[in-house]
Design a protein around this motif. Structure first.
Motif: not given
Length: 281
Positions: A28-31, A176-179, A239-240, A245-247
């Motif tokens: 789970h990369t984004g979170g 503000r994003l989930q799967i 983030k980073g 980011e935000n995808v």
């Protein structure tokens, strides 16, 4: 750690988790990228812990209720010496202890978590035990924002306020994003701060990727007597890493070789700038 060193450490943790996910071909990369600053502030600055004595009775407790974003936590525990850093290469492989959710067979993990909506209730019980035993430890619980759609979260929130657990800190990774997309499209949460305040919590809203804000908010707890604290950490998913980011796609996605190289280059530059920032200070 001072804030510049914490920022540099967070960049390092992001690089470690990306390498780990890339090697495992899952994660789970984004979170994990969005919560890296939160966990860095907790583990390297705020919490009273001892990697050499992980069962120390007076240790602060951390519960990763959003257990699917465990990659940043594994990297931090390894970096601190709870287990050998070489073990990160076994992440999500057959027979490993480092599975895709927190596993309490590993030193530093209090509870198996990941079934969303359970972590805060566990944390309420731990915080209540600390109060009744006069043990003095605090309990920190990291939740996802999509997780706020679980009714059990609100039952636990009600109990935390009822028992006046000012040694309890809930943190929401508000990216503000989930799967399946935007939290507000899947199940609208706003005004989320007002909802938590109405349940009797002291609510502090901050930029959850700004280390100064995190340190200020977390260093202050317990900030109001007889009230649990909810930190609304407004973060950026991915983030980073500029292209993540935000995808939403990066909720659970593995970087290619080229993407890993690009991300590591960005994060190396970021880490070096924070190291220089610390030297100037």
């Amino acid at each position: 750690m001072e804030t510049a060193a914490l920022k540099a450490k967070a960049a390092q943790i992001r690089m470690d988790l990306l390498r780990m996910i890339h090697g495992a071909k899952t994660g789970h990369t984004g979170g994990s990228l969005s919560n890296a600053d939160i966990l860095t502030a907790l583990y390297y600055r705020v919490m009273n812990i001892d990697p050499q004595n992980p069962k120390w009775e007076k240790r602060d407790r951390f519960i990763a209720s959003k257990g699917h974003s465990v990659e940043s936590l594994w990297c931090i525990l390894a970096d601190l010496g709870f287990f050998p850093k070489e073990e990160l290469t076994t992440f999500s492989q057959f027979g490993t202890r480092l599975i895709g959710h927190p596993n309490n067979k590993v030193a530093g993990i209090e509870m198996n978590t990941g079934a969303l909506g359970h972590g805060l209730a566990i944390s309420v019980g731990m915080a209540l035990a600390s109060k009744r035993d006069a043990s003095g430890y605090r309990v920190f619980c990291l939740m996802g924002d999509g997780e706020q759609a679980e009714g059990s979260v609100w039952e636990a929130a009600m109990a935390g306020a009822h028992y006046k657990l000012d040694n309890l800190v809930g943190i929401i990774d508000r990216n503000r994003l989930q799967i399946s997309g935007s939290t507000e499209d899947v199940m609208g949460l706003d005004p989320l701060e007002d909802k938590w305040a109405s349940f009797g919590w002291n609510v502090v809203s901050i930029d959850g990727n700004d280390m100064e804000s995190l340190v200020e908010a977390l260093d202050a707890v317990p900030s109001i007597a007889n009230k649990p604290t909810l930190i609304m950490a407004n973060t950026v998913k991915g983030k980073g890493v500029s292209f993540a980011e935000n995808v939403p796609h990066w909720h659970h996605h593995v970087p290619s070789d080229e993407q890993l190289e690009m991300a590591l280059s960005e994060l190396t530059a970021l880490m070096e700038s924070h190291i220089q920032e610390g030297q100037v200070r």
